[in-house]
Write an enzyme that holds these catalytic residues in place. Structure first.
Site, PDB file in Angstrom:
ATOM      1  N   ASP A 408      36.323  -7.804 -55.537  1.00 53.26           N
ATOM      2  CA  ASP A 408      36.145  -6.374 -55.847  1.00 53.26           C
ATOM      3  C   ASP A 408      34.474  -6.150 -56.060  1.00 53.26           C
ATOM      4  O   ASP A 408      34.082  -6.951 -56.907  1.00 53.26           O
ATOM      5  CB  ASP A 408      37.091  -5.658 -56.716  1.00 53.26           C
ATOM      6  CG  ASP A 408      36.555  -4.375 -56.923  1.00 53.26           C
ATOM      7  OD1 ASP A 408      36.862  -3.505 -55.898  1.00 53.26           O
ATOM      8  OD2 ASP A 408      36.440  -3.843 -57.814  1.00 53.26           O
ATOM      9  N   GLU A 461      33.933  -7.574 -50.952  1.00 54.45           N
ATOM     10  CA  GLU A 461      33.718  -6.049 -50.866  1.00 54.45           C
ATOM     11  C   GLU A 461      32.226  -5.869 -51.131  1.00 54.45           C
ATOM     12  O   GLU A 461      31.729  -5.658 -52.534  1.00 54.45           O
ATOM     13  CB  GLU A 461      34.521  -5.206 -51.678  1.00 54.45           C
ATOM     14  CG  GLU A 461      34.505  -3.607 -51.509  1.00 54.45           C
ATOM     15  CD  GLU A 461      34.815  -2.816 -52.623  1.00 54.45           C
ATOM     16  OE1 GLU A 461      35.097  -1.483 -52.571  1.00 54.45           O
ATOM     17  OE2 GLU A 461      34.942  -3.303 -53.688  1.00 54.45           O
TER      18      GLU A 461
END
Length: 732
Positions: A408, A461
């Protein structure tokens, strides 16, 4: 019988004072058994006891209360092999236990050296809480050893429900200059709750959850829990097959899930059973879980982690989560988990200022705080912190057999000026904005993961144009297998939101992603971030009435599944949920049975199944995802008809033609150029009646003749439905 000892040996008063305040660096130098010219001195810390005896071979020796809860005596044994402590508590209760302060450290010199160098790849095996068993002359001793890194602490004690959370009974020793504090406590069993009471250099005293805890209390409670795994895995065949697989050249269709709101009220095992059925029926190859590591605030969706080594206890035990993964593997479904090494929350009982100083976080506020999220940023340049995180990635792979990590917020790690005002960041040693320490950390993580776990996928990401995210680390890349294609997501959703009569003016939005489709190895995401905070859902983004919305979603998904790259779809979008997602409630499964619009939602769910089934069956859609040779435009520029068309090629020589009509009108005799003449079978039509479409199509196939078109040697006339897609396969 009881023998009164001739003399009680008291330790130095300063040592007693430090011990009483929980600030002694080596309580084992005072407590336990110590040689003496006349025998052995035994001292025990029992602050609330009424009497303490040392039991040696059936003989009890009374210990004298010296000061501050320390009891001691000189016993006439020079080579004392073993003993027990018999303690009488207020009310007359008595217990007999081994003395934890007579045991050697549970960490070896090599372990401590590797940790100090930041290279202990199985860190969870030496830090944290571990059940232990020792065979001693007086019998078997069982208990739990504790080890925690707190280099700047003045003192650390184990506290828990086993000592009434007093903090006076179990002070720990620091091992050399490593900053690791350690203690073995007899009698502590699996399931017992504990924390560390940490005395900071500033005089602060904080009760901290174990950074390496394997299990926790159910939030909002915050204690760590002693945990022992007894799980026996059944997925050896799955792991062997995974190791022989190259992710980039394999089918990957990912269903993204937030466990608490998929179907509320289920535990890990119930969710595994129901998810396996749903994923099998819809045909997804993988499930990606929003973070499952323990987090106190459900509204963070799991992205503010406090216990990186503990699956959330909201749904069961760590072994229950192992069962979850094992069950999905048995159903042929891979499990990817979101991993959050970019930042962590400021909760005082967790990692923040762990030993009273910035420890896990960077000490410079311009590098140590994430302003947007109100969190701390890890100090990626500190060896022990880097070790904590790299080992954590390996932990999820080793201990839970997960098949991938989606990392993330990578962009926030890569740039020192990420979301910072001018003057609010410090350049790197070269004067640039790149966070060189974070880059090195990501490279080390990916290289280590791929070295130890072939076939595991790491996904970034990363929302910027950082070069080489999916390039190998040995040529300067970050080493990820894949990167989320945020540009594709933004442009495609923007294009589809336009009314069909206006889409021809925005044709470049739907084709632009093919300009850079092979600059990285991409995964196309329609994730949780796109269906919250007023953004709507796939369904509500589409213009028109329910019939048009359903057609638009079907066309978008067909485009997504045939576009180069893997794909990810957030839960609820597979049946066109109309309400935005909320972590506070479950999905609107009832829409599948709605008497007015249920047909559209059931049709979309059926389409997703057929997309996945057709995708898996045709290597042209996945074997050359990362190669420009797997794709060729037929026509990217037919803005007048709002049509685009391309070919996909497989390593087996197969060819698919994918045609998309994004206008609001059907095209009855649309001529399309094809690479070969012959029969082209219609393998997918998003306007089919089984999907609640109009049934406009090609009766199963078209025949390509030798008439050149679109620069191709053959062509065929094709019926293209409005707001629809057709896939055709060359029959040889």
């Amino acid at each position: 019988m009881t023998v009164e000892p001739p003399v009680a040996i008291a330790p130095d008063a300063a040592d007693l004072d430090l011990l009483s305040r929980g600030e002694h660096h080596n309580p084992h130098s005072i407590l336990g058994a110590h040689p003496h010219p006349d025998g052995t001195v035994i001292r025990a810390l029992r602050p609330h006891a009424e009497a303490v005896d040392a039991v040696i071979g059936g003989t009890s020796f009374s210990l004298e209360h010296l000061a501050h809860g320390v009891w001691g005596a000189l016993v006439p044994y020079r080579d004392l092999m073993d003993y027990r402590l018999s303690t009488t508590w207020p009310g007359g209760h008595n217990d007999v236990s081994a003395d934890g302060y007579r045991f050697l450290p549970t960490l070896g010199e090599l372990d401590l050296h590797l940790f100090g160098e930041g290279r202990h790849e199985r860190l969870w095996e030496i830090l944290g809480a571990h059940r232990r068993r020792y065979d001693t002359p007086d019998g078997t001793v069982t208990g739990t050893s504790f080890a925690v890194w707190a280099p700047n602490a003045r003192g650390v004690s184990v506290i828990g429900d086993f000592d009434g959370w007093s903090g006076r009974n179990y002070p720990m020793r620091v091992l050399g200059s490593t900053g690791v504090w350690e203690l073995f406590v007899p009698g502590i069993e699996a399931g017992d709750l504990y924390k560390f009471r940490v005395h900071g250099p500033d005089g602060s005293v904080r009760d901290k959850a174990d950074p390496m805890a394997f299990a926790t209390e159910v939030p909002p409670a915050t204690a760590s829990r002693v945990s022992v795994s007894t799980y026996e895995w059944n997925d050896a065949e799955w792991l062997a097959q995974r190791a022989a697989t190259e992710p980039a050249q394999s089918p990957m269709s990912v269903y993204e899930v937030h466990l608490a709101s998929w179907r509320p009220g289920l535990n890990y095992r119930e969710m595994a059973e129901q998810l396996a059925v749903h994923l099998t029926e819809t045909g997804f190859t993988h499930v990606e879980l929003l973070p499952v590591a323990e987090h106190p605030f459900g509204g963070s969706w799991g992205y503010q982690v406090t216990s990186y080594y503990a699956p959330t206890s909201r749904f069961g035990s760590p072994d229950d989560f192992r069962w979850f993964v094992d069950h999905l593997h048995a159903a042929g479904i891979g499990v990817i988990v979101d991993w959050v090494p970019a930042h962590f929350p400021k909760d005082e009982w967790a990692l923040a200022r762990f030993d009273g100083t910035p420890l896990y976080e960077h000490s410079d506020p311009q590098r140590g705080e994430q302003l947007d999220w109100g969190t701390y940023v890890f100090d990626f340049g500190r060896r022990e912190v880097r070790n904590f995180l790299v080992a954590n990635a390996l932990y999820w792979l080793d201990e839970f057999h997960v098949d991938g990590l989606r990392v993330d917020a990578v962009a926030s790690m890569l740039y020192l000026d990420y979301s910072r005002p001018e003057g609010g960041w410090t350049p790197n040693i070269h004067g640039g904005r790149e966070n060189l320490e974070a880059v090195a950390f990501l490279q080390e993580t990916n290289a280590t993961v791929h070295k130890q776990h072939r076939g595991v996928v790491t996904i970034a990401e990363e929302s910027t144009a950082w070069p080489g995210v999916t390039r190998a680390t040995n040529v300067g890349g970050l080493g990820f297998n894949m990167k989320w294609n945020m540009g594709w997501m933004h442009d495609t959703l923007g294009f589809m939101a336009h009314d069909p009569v206006h889409r021809s003016y925005h044709h470049h939005e739907i084709t632009f992603s093919l300009m850079y489709a092979w600059s990285e190895n991409y995964l196309l995401p329609i994730s949780h971030d796109e269906v919250v905070h007023g953004k709507g859902t796939l369904w509500t983004r589409m213009p028109g009435d329910d019939y048009a919305k359903a057609a638009g979603v079907r066309a978008l998904l067909a485009y997504m599944w045939s576009h180069p790259g893997k794909q990810l779809l957030f839960m609820g979008q597979e049946f066109g949920q109309t309400a935005e997602w909320s972590e506070e409630r479950g999905l609107d499964w009832y829409q599948l049975d709605d008497p007015y619009t249920g047909g559209f939602h059931r049709g979309l769910l059926r389409l997703v199944h057929d997309l996945n089934a057709t995708y898996r069956e045709h290597p042209a859609l996945w074997t050359l995802d990362t190669s420009p040779g797997g794709f060729s435009w037929i026509d990217a520029n037919d803005t007048a008809n709002n049509v685009l068309s391309f070919l996909r090629y497989g390593t087996d020589g197969s060819i698919l033609a994918c045609l998309f009509n994004f206008s609001g009108s059907p095209h009855a005799n649309y001529r399309v150029g094809l690479p070969e003449r012959g029969e082209w079978r219609e393998i997918l039509n998003t306007d089919a009646e089984i999907y609640a479409g109009s049934g406009w199509g090609n009766l199963g196939a078209v025949t390509a003749t030798s008439q050149p078109w679109h620069g191709r040697p053959a062509s065929a006339e094709v019926a293209l439905p409005a707001n629809g897609a057709i896939w055709m396969s060359l029959e040889r």
